[in-house]
Enzyme design. Structure first.
Site, mmCIF file in Angstrom:
data_model
loop_
_atom_site.group_PDB
_atom_site.id
_atom_site.type_symbol
_atom_site.label_atom_id
_atom_site.label_comp_id
_atom_site.label_asym_id
_atom_site.label_seq_id
_atom_site.Cartn_x
_atom_site.Cartn_y
_atom_site.Cartn_z
ATOM 1 N N CYS A 95 6.838 -11.435 13.834
ATOM 2 C CA CYS A 95 6.983 -11.566 15.286
ATOM 3 C C CYS A 95 7.772 -12.839 15.539
ATOM 4 O O CYS A 95 7.322 -13.928 15.170
ATOM 5 C CB CYS A 95 5.616 -11.626 15.957
ATOM 6 N N GLY A 96 8.950 -12.709 16.125
ATOM 7 C CA GLY A 96 9.795 -13.874 16.329
ATOM 8 C C GLY A 96 9.201 -14.896 17.265
ATOM 9 O O GLY A 96 9.168 -16.098 16.973
ATOM 10 N N ASN A 97 8.719 -14.457 18.428
ATOM 11 C CA ASN A 97 8.107 -15.395 19.364
ATOM 12 C C ASN A 97 6.792 -15.932 18.805
ATOM 13 O O ASN A 97 6.458 -17.105 18.989
ATOM 14 C CB ASN A 97 7.882 -14.713 20.715
ATOM 15 N N ASN A 145 9.624 -0.156 17.263
ATOM 16 C CA ASN A 145 9.771 -0.775 18.565
ATOM 17 C C ASN A 145 11.033 -0.207 19.206
ATOM 18 O O ASN A 145 12.015 0.084 18.504
ATOM 19 C CB ASN A 145 9.903 -2.288 18.428
ATOM 20 N N GLU A 186 6.941 -2.373 22.777
ATOM 21 C CA GLU A 186 6.490 -2.821 21.466
ATOM 22 C C GLU A 186 5.415 -1.926 20.857
ATOM 23 O O GLU A 186 4.415 -1.604 21.506
ATOM 24 C CB GLU A 186 5.971 -4.259 21.545
ATOM 25 N N ARG A 187 5.649 -1.587 19.624
ATOM 26 C CA ARG A 187 4.662 -0.900 18.790
ATOM 27 C C ARG A 187 3.460 -1.827 18.594
ATOM 28 O O ARG A 187 3.603 -3.009 18.336
ATOM 29 C CB ARG A 187 5.317 -0.590 17.438
ATOM 30 N N CYS A 228 10.527 -10.170 23.336
ATOM 31 C CA CYS A 228 10.325 -9.742 21.949
ATOM 32 C C CYS A 228 11.397 -10.405 21.092
ATOM 33 O O CYS A 228 12.585 -10.084 21.236
ATOM 34 C CB CYS A 228 10.399 -8.222 21.824
ATOM 35 N N THR A 265 11.855 -10.409 17.668
ATOM 36 C CA THR A 265 12.494 -9.533 16.684
ATOM 37 C C THR A 265 13.435 -8.562 17.372
ATOM 38 O O THR A 265 14.461 -8.170 16.811
ATOM 39 C CB THR A 265 11.444 -8.758 15.869
#
Length: 288
Positions: A87-89, A197, A215-216, A225, A227
């Protein structure tokens, strides 16, 4: 449902992508039940002075400060109880949380998708996101061929893995798409063996892109999001919409992110990670 005791938490957000942060030293025996209960947008935790309940996931973080640079082990449990590989964030939040405790500006983040390096400058965090992959084995796809501008459930998408799988579609205007109606059938399409996603993007008129992502694991649209932002730029480069190694601005509803997808090497994601407050959360077990 029985309540055993409580655990301290902090709440952070990265461009509106909200997370409860729990120190992994504080034991939570049933992490999926904890996340399902407290992330619920109708009945979950609400901070004092806030009117927004729940979160987009729980980050269980274990700081290992003996290393140089210090490391943090990140486990993101989503509102449906599943664990996200990346998860980027969330990674930027993990870096901000760990950097404050270790009194450093550089953190290594251990995730199920691999180890990522992050640098912290005040509220701004930049994190390595790995190399985006279009390989059908990496996405993964139920196909031997890459999916590049292919039709899936009525939308023209390109499939890429940026730590988690994304189906990316470029549209004229993201505001014209009823994402909650369009996305679920793509998210669950048989072609995506682990689901995907669903991210849509449109040019912002200034060389960057606007973004929305379903988002999944959350099973709905989020304010941001990370990613997905990386996926937008990776696909834009693949389709020839952008070129070179310069940062590209990607703006989900929650704010602007900076994304670099170089011709060689790891992608980079930059943006704010903000602490909102703290509290105590009940540890709960779902009776089976």
């Amino acid at each position: 449902m029985s309540v055993l005791n409580s655990v301290p938490f902090e709440k952070y957000h990265g461009t509106g992508n909200e997370f409860f942060v729990v120190d992994a030293e504080d034991p939570v025996p049933d992490r999926p039940a904890f996340a399902r209960t407290h992330c619920d947008r109708d009945a979950g935790i609400v901070l004092t002075g806030s009117d927004r309940r729940g979160a987009d996931g729980v980050l269980f973080l274990a700081l290992e400060s003996r290393y140089d640079p210090p490391r943090v082990v990140m486990t993101l449990v989503q509102p449906d109880g599943s664990v996200a590989a990346m998860c980027g964030n969330g990674a930027r939040v993990a870096a901000a949380w760990a950097a404050e405790r270790a009194n450093t500006d550089e953190i290594m983040i251990d995730t199920p998708a691999g180890t990522r390096r992050a640098t912290v400058d005040g509220n701004e965090v930049n994190v390595e996101m790995g190399i985006p992959s279009f390989d059908p084995r990496d996405v993964p796809l139920e196909s031997d061929d890459e999916l590049v501008e292919g039709e899936v459930e009525g939308l023209t998408v390109t499939a890429v893995n940026t730590g988690v799988p994304h189906a990316v579609a470029f549209v004229d205007d993201v505001d014209d798409v009823d994402l909650e109606s369009v996305a679920p059938s793509i998210r669950h399409a048989p072609l995506f063996s682990e689901g995907a996603n669903v991210t849509i993007a449109s040019p912002d008129g200034e060389g960057g892109f606007r973004q929305r992502t379903f988002e999944r694991g959350i099973e709905g649209e989020t304010q941001s999001c990370g990613t997905g932002a990386v996926a937008v730029v990776a696909v834009a480069k693949r389709l020839g919409l952008v070129s070179g190694d310069d940062p590209v601005s990607v703006s989900p509803p929650g704010g602007a992110l900076s994304v670099t997808v170089p011709d060689e090497g790891t992608a980079l994601l930059g943006g704010p990670a903000v602490r909102e407050g703290n509290g105590e959360a009940d540890i709960v077990f779902r009776q089976r």
